[in-house]
Write a protein that holds these residues in place. Sequence first.
Motif, PDB file in Angstrom:
ATOM      1  N   PHE A  48      -3.506 -23.919  -8.142  1.00  0.00           N
ATOM      2  CA  PHE A  48      -3.515 -25.084  -7.122  1.00  0.00           C
ATOM      3  C   PHE A  48      -2.045 -25.481  -6.407  1.00  0.00           C
ATOM      4  O   PHE A  48      -1.984 -26.563  -5.945  1.00  0.00           O
ATOM      5  N   ALA A  49      -1.271 -24.572  -6.402  1.00  0.00           N
ATOM      6  CA  ALA A  49       0.188 -25.002  -5.991  1.00  0.00           C
ATOM      7  C   ALA A  49       0.494 -24.621  -4.668  1.00  0.00           C
ATOM      8  O   ALA A  49       1.529 -24.903  -3.801  1.00  0.00           O
ATOM      9  N   PHE A  50      -0.520 -24.011  -3.782  1.00  0.00           N
ATOM     10  CA  PHE A  50      -0.324 -23.537  -2.555  1.00  0.00           C
ATOM     11  C   PHE A  50      -1.456 -24.495  -1.491  1.00  0.00           C
ATOM     12  O   PHE A  50      -2.270 -25.015  -1.999  1.00  0.00           O
ATOM     13  N   THR A  51      -0.836 -24.547  -0.289  1.00  0.00           N
ATOM     14  CA  THR A  51      -1.402 -25.064   0.570  1.00  0.00           C
ATOM     15  C   THR A  51      -1.652 -24.281   1.836  1.00  0.00           C
ATOM     16  O   THR A  51      -0.966 -23.072   1.724  1.00  0.00           O
ATOM     17  N   ALA A  52      -2.863 -24.281   2.479  1.00  0.00           N
ATOM     18  CA  ALA A  52      -2.930 -23.305   3.430  1.00  0.00           C
ATOM     19  C   ALA A  52      -3.380 -24.122   5.105  1.00  0.00           C
ATOM     20  O   ALA A  52      -3.887 -25.342   4.757  1.00  0.00           O
ATOM     21  N   GLU A  53      -2.913 -23.652   6.039  1.00  0.00           N
ATOM     22  CA  GLU A  53      -3.211 -24.217   7.371  1.00  0.00           C
ATOM     23  C   GLU A  53      -3.682 -23.003   8.298  1.00  0.00           C
ATOM     24  O   GLU A  53      -3.241 -21.930   8.397  1.00  0.00           O
ATOM     25  N   LEU A  54      -4.871 -23.523   8.740  1.00  0.00           N
ATOM     26  CA  LEU A  54      -5.469 -22.452   9.518  1.00  0.00           C
ATOM     27  C   LEU A  54      -5.003 -22.515  11.141  1.00  0.00           C
ATOM     28  O   LEU A  54      -4.912 -23.546  11.394  1.00  0.00           O
ATOM     29  N   ILE A  55      -4.850 -21.415  11.632  1.00  0.00           N
ATOM     30  CA  ILE A  55      -4.093 -21.380  12.974  1.00  0.00           C
ATOM     31  C   ILE A  55      -5.055 -20.437  13.658  1.00  0.00           C
ATOM     32  O   ILE A  55      -5.447 -19.269  12.948  1.00  0.00           O
ATOM     33  N   ARG A  56      -5.210 -20.496  14.868  1.00  0.00           N
ATOM     34  CA  ARG A  56      -6.038 -19.518  15.734  1.00  0.00           C
ATOM     35  C   ARG A  56      -4.913 -18.729  16.648  1.00  0.00           C
ATOM     36  O   ARG A  56      -4.274 -19.218  17.511  1.00  0.00           O
ATOM     37  N   CYS A  57      -5.390 -17.553  16.549  1.00  0.00           N
ATOM     38  CA  CYS A  57      -4.416 -16.563  17.261  1.00  0.00           C
ATOM     39  C   CYS A  57      -5.553 -16.246  18.479  1.00  0.00           C
ATOM     40  O   CYS A  57      -6.431 -15.627  18.528  1.00  0.00           O
ATOM     41  N   PRO A  59      -5.321 -14.107  21.220  1.00  0.00           N
ATOM     42  CA  PRO A  59      -5.427 -12.674  21.395  1.00  0.00           C
ATOM     43  C   PRO A  59      -6.626 -12.209  20.481  1.00  0.00           C
ATOM     44  O   PRO A  59      -7.692 -11.425  20.937  1.00  0.00           O
ATOM     45  N   CYS A  60      -6.337 -12.571  19.061  1.00  0.00           N
ATOM     46  CA  CYS A  60      -7.179 -11.987  18.344  1.00  0.00           C
ATOM     47  C   CYS A  60      -8.631 -12.636  18.313  1.00  0.00           C
ATOM     48  O   CYS A  60      -9.478 -11.593  18.162  1.00  0.00           O
ATOM     49  N   THR A  61      -8.702 -13.737  18.633  1.00  0.00           N
ATOM     50  CA  THR A  61     -10.107 -14.315  18.834  1.00  0.00           C
ATOM     51  C   THR A  61     -10.725 -13.466  20.073  1.00  0.00           C
ATOM     52  O   THR A  61     -11.900 -13.334  19.997  1.00  0.00           O
ATOM     53  N   THR A  62     -10.025 -13.385  21.082  1.00  0.00           N
ATOM     54  CA  THR A  62     -10.525 -12.728  22.377  1.00  0.00           C
ATOM     55  C   THR A  62     -11.057 -11.270  21.925  1.00  0.00           C
ATOM     56  O   THR A  62     -12.048 -10.615  22.389  1.00  0.00           O
ATOM     57  N   SER A  63     -10.038 -10.486  21.283  1.00  0.00           N
ATOM     58  CA  SER A  63     -10.362  -9.141  20.804  1.00  0.00           C
ATOM     59  C   SER A  63     -11.612  -9.294  19.730  1.00  0.00           C
ATOM     60  O   SER A  63     -12.694  -8.213  20.039  1.00  0.00           O
ATOM     61  N   ALA A  64     -11.747 -10.026  18.847  1.00  0.00           N
ATOM     62  CA  ALA A  64     -13.082  -9.942  17.856  1.00  0.00           C
ATOM     63  C   ALA A  64     -14.198 -10.334  18.705  1.00  0.00           C
ATOM     64  O   ALA A  64     -15.210  -9.934  18.378  1.00  0.00           O
TER      65      ALA A  64
END
Length: 93
Positions: A48-57, A59-64
Amino acid sequence: MGRVVQDGEPLWLEEDRAWALALLEAEKNACPECGQPWDIATDPKNEFAFTAELIRCHPCTTSAKAVKAHQDRNKGSSEGLHVHLDYRRPDGG
């Protein structure tokens, strides 16, 4: 970026080789997904020592989205499909 190799000079100097070997060692001892060293990434004390942040790329979104649309139209397999992205600046420049 870096030195310009002159005629007759070796492409790789001893220092270059040392840095390349150090990088290989670091990559070998790290998770291929997150890059964290295995001893830290697998230590139960760090569960439980890590935190995570979601970020949106964007170009990758458009590609997907393009690949999903291709699949949804039953246009066949997406294996080997490559997506070419063009960047158009929002300000039109």
